[in-house]
Design a protein around this motif. Structure first.
Motif, PDB file in Angstrom:
ATOM      1  N   LEU A 206       0.841  -1.188   0.000  1.00  0.00           N
ATOM      2  CA  LEU A 206       0.000   0.000   0.000  1.00  0.00           C
ATOM      3  C   LEU A 206       0.876   1.238   0.000  1.00  0.00           C
ATOM      4  O   LEU A 206       1.901   1.289   0.664  1.00  0.00           O
ATOM      5  N   LYS A 207       0.441   2.234  -0.739  1.00  0.00           N
ATOM      6  CA  LYS A 207       1.204   3.476  -0.813  1.00  0.00           C
ATOM      7  C   LYS A 207       0.929   4.326   0.423  1.00  0.00           C
ATOM      8  O   LYS A 207      -0.199   4.397   0.907  1.00  0.00           O
ATOM      9  N   CYS A 210      -2.518   6.355   1.479  1.00  0.00           N
ATOM     10  CA  CYS A 210      -3.641   5.766   0.739  1.00  0.00           C
ATOM     11  C   CYS A 210      -4.953   5.985   1.498  1.00  0.00           C
ATOM     12  O   CYS A 210      -4.976   6.171   2.714  1.00  0.00           O
ATOM     13  N   PHE A 212      -8.357   4.933   3.170  1.00  0.00           N
ATOM     14  CA  PHE A 212      -8.911   3.753   3.809  1.00  0.00           C
ATOM     15  C   PHE A 212     -10.169   4.135   4.575  1.00  0.00           C
ATOM     16  O   PHE A 212     -10.590   5.292   4.552  1.00  0.00           O
ATOM     17  N   PRO A 461       0.246   0.641   5.170  1.00  0.00           N
ATOM     18  CA  PRO A 461       1.349   1.089   4.303  1.00  0.00           C
ATOM     19  C   PRO A 461       2.651   1.206   5.073  1.00  0.00           C
ATOM     20  O   PRO A 461       2.669   1.190   6.311  1.00  0.00           O
ATOM     21  N   LEU A 548      -8.842  -3.097   0.912  1.00  0.00           N
ATOM     22  CA  LEU A 548      -7.399  -3.224   0.700  1.00  0.00           C
ATOM     23  C   LEU A 548      -6.925  -4.658   0.901  1.00  0.00           C
ATOM     24  O   LEU A 548      -5.884  -5.049   0.396  1.00  0.00           O
ATOM     25  N   ALA A 552      -3.345  -7.474  -0.482  1.00  0.00           N
ATOM     26  CA  ALA A 552      -2.245  -7.259   0.458  1.00  0.00           C
ATOM     27  C   ALA A 552      -2.073  -8.388   1.467  1.00  0.00           C
ATOM     28  O   ALA A 552      -0.972  -8.598   1.969  1.00  0.00           O
TER      29      ALA A 552
END
Length: 625
Positions: A206-207, A210, A212, A461, A548, A552
């Motif tokens: 994840l950047k 990000c 959420f 992230p 997400l 991930a």
């Protein structure tokens, strides 16, 4: 009084394990702390909730912890009384500050002490503020401070070790305590030169920054459905099982079905409440009750996707005769596309590959990195001193770094922001460390949902560290994360999935079978489910975001090393994800729980691991800090 205490416990719904002994201690507690039986039981309820105990039983093992709770409660009451009365409660920190101020301001002229120092003290001064004031007065005062951690007796004692490397002697793992007293010049002189390991990070992750908390019911449904379908495809592709069918339909013949274990109501799973939720494709997502009486052994938990063989004669209850809880490893989908691999030091990849392949040394430690009574980060400092004398290829540090559960942070008694604490107490120490040991050692940081300076979401992230000078040496990973160093695949996750799964799992062991190690079984669930967090619904403390999660959280390969820090006792275990009918020698994995580096006001443990090219060639030591 003991009868009154007993009746109060019964009225609150608690049973007493060793009645005579526990009631005798409770009477003593009432006398020593001036408590009525009702007050005592109320305090026990608070302790019971704080410790998140599962069974409503007053156990002998919990009495010592309960005594500590009463002592802390009494201490807080005394401090509160002092504050309300306007009196100041002097501490060692006040004395330290007075001495330091005297050293800075005194002259050679004899005179009478001045009282202006006392005016600077606030009546709300606490132990946590004491350490902040000491820190602000400089390094000299910090070094003079005597804390419970600094007074510990056993330092760097090996708690557990396993050695299958014939070329490495166990004695080599021992560190003389006297070495820790050597000066810094000696440290630099003794650091051996080490070749830097290659490092490749798997998955895009994840950047930072990000979005959420935007997951919808649809996202949750899709995540569950995709997991069931993935397992279904793997079962069919293995050729060992027939095509799955609808388990909710009445049938006298034996069938095979795939679905997710769930509970029929809120609360803990038990044998009478087990349900199987099949896929939308086969049953429209409906659930059917599972009867496990015919199984002589099993281990299940909510969210686990399993294959079930059996029959459903009535249409209301599926009678299981066989349970398969792992995906066949020979057909596991290792979905690691080349674009999703991030190589560190791309310009040096040609030289990195010349190093010894599949040999890796690691020091692994999990937070908290400071004790509960201060924010001096003494355990981290001691760990870095150890790692300076025995520099590994990788120093893996797993959060929390700035622990949101720390008493000082919860009370709001710190005068720095969370980012400042992280920058000055963590990153600066790590910069000094890599500068001392040279380019041969890398530092990997993995955040935690308990990090006060980071996003409260899981998956999580990577930390934003912004270190231009040591960009390739201090690297931040997402949580969970997978990386590859010297071709050794490592997976790590800082959420305490071991403890949380342990609280929800139910199991039965065959009477004639050999005993199964519980920690190995819990860790094996991660491999068998190919997910870093297979538990559903998640624990209340885990902010799982299903928008997400699907990408991930996948663990579509069997890592060589799986790092799972937990509050449960430390361990190093050899796992095997071999499925029924499939013998895959490459699917062995080393599971590592390094414990916590700091426990309360004392030190915890960390792991030093040497990987020699295979799961049967390791030298691992669990070391007390």
């Amino acid at each position: 009084m003991d009868e009154e205490i007993k009746s109060e416990f019964k009225r609150s719904g608690f049973d007493i394990e060793d009645e005579q002994e526990i009631l005798s201690k409770c009477v003593t507690f009432c006398i020593n702390y001036s408590l009525t039986p009702s007050d005592l039981v109320s305090s026990w309820e608070v302790h019971y909730l704080n410790r998140q105990l599962n069974e409503p039983i007053v156990e002998s093992a919990e009495i010592d912890g309960f005594l500590l709770h009463l002592q802390n409660q009494k201490k807080e009451d005394i401090i509160k009384e002092k504050e309300e009365s306007g009196l100041h409660m002097y501490t060692i920190g006040d004395v330290e500050m007075l001495l330091n101020n005297d050293d800075d301001t005194k002259d050679n002229t004899p005179g009478t002490p001045i009282n202006h120092h006392h005016d600077t003290f606030s009546p709300t001064d606490t132990t946590s503020l004491m350490y902040e004031n000491v820190l602000s007065s400089g390094k000299a005062s910090k070094s003079k401070l005597i804390t419970p951690f600094s007074k510990r007796t056993e330092r760097f004692a090996v708690k557990f070790s396993i050695n299958t490397l014939p070329s490495v002697e166990n004695g080599k793992q021992e560190l003389n305590h006297e070495d820790t007293e050597n000066d810094e010049d000696d440290v630099v002189r003794r650091v051996p030169q080490r070749e830097r390991c290659s490092l490749v990070i798997h998955g895009s992750g994840l950047k930072p920054g990000c979005r959420f908390m935007y997951d919808r019911t649809e996202d949750r449904l899709n995540a569950i459905e995709n997991r069931i379908r993935k397992h279904t495809r793997a079962f069919v592709a293995s050729g060992l099982y027939e095509e799955p069918t609808d388990p909710t339909s009445a049938s006298q013949r034996s069938i095979f079905a795939v679905g997710m274990i769930c509970c029929d109501a809120e609360g803990r799973l038990n044998e009478k409440s087990v349900m199987l939720q099949s896929s939308i494709e086969h049953s429209g997502g409906e659930c059917v009750r599972l009867d496990l009486q015919r199984l002589n052994h099993y281990s299940i938990f909510p969210g686990q996707v399993v294959g079930i063989g059996g029959h459903n004669p009535s249409g209301h209850c599926f009678i299981a005769s066989k349970l398969v809880d792992s995906i066949p490893t020979s057909v596991a989908d290792e979905n690691l596309n080349p674009p999703k691999k991030q190589a560190i030091d791309k310009e040096n990849q040609s030289t990195d590959t010349l190093c010894k392949q599949r040999e890796l040394s690691m020091i692994i430690a999990a937070g908290p990195f400071t004790t509960a009574d201060n924010l001096l980060f003494e355990p981290l400092t001691e760990l870095l001193q150890y790692a300076k004398r025995r520099p590994p290829h990788l120093l893996v540090l797993l959060g929390p770094f700035v622990d949101s559960e720390h008493p000082d942070l919860k009370k709001g008694t710190v005068d720095r922001t969370f980012d400042e604490i992280f920058h000055f107490e963590i990153l600066r120490k790590l910069e000094d460390y890599v500068e001392h040991v040279g380019s041969g050692t890398r530092v990997l940081l993995v955040p935690s949902i308990r990090d006060a300076n980071h996003d409260f979401v899981f998956p999580q992230p990577a930390l934003e560290i912004n270190l231009s000078d040591f960009k390739s040496q201090i690297v931040s990973l997402a949580n969970p994360g997978i990386f590859e160093a010297n071709e050794v695949k490592v997976g790590c996750c800082t959420v305490d999935v071991i403890k949380q799964t342990s609280g929800e799992e139910i199991s039965r062991t065959a009477a004639d079978g050999k005993p199964i190690d519980r920690m190995s079984r819990l860790a094996n669930h991660i491999l068998n489910q190919q997910s870093f967090y297979p538990l559903y619904p998640p624990a209340e403390s885990v902010p799982l975001d299903f928008s997400l999660a699907p990408e991930a959280l996948q663990l579509s390969l069997v890592p060589d090393i799986l790092i799972l820090p937990s509050d449960i006792k430390y361990f190093v275990k050899m796992l095997s994800s071999e499925s029924e009918g499939i013998n895959n020698s490459n699917s062995k994995c080393i599971a590592v729980n390094p414990g916590r580096l700091a426990k309360g006001e004392g030190g915890g443990t960390f792991v030093e691991l040497h990987y020699g090219g295979g799961s049967d060639q390791i030298n691992a030591s669990i070391v007390g800090i």
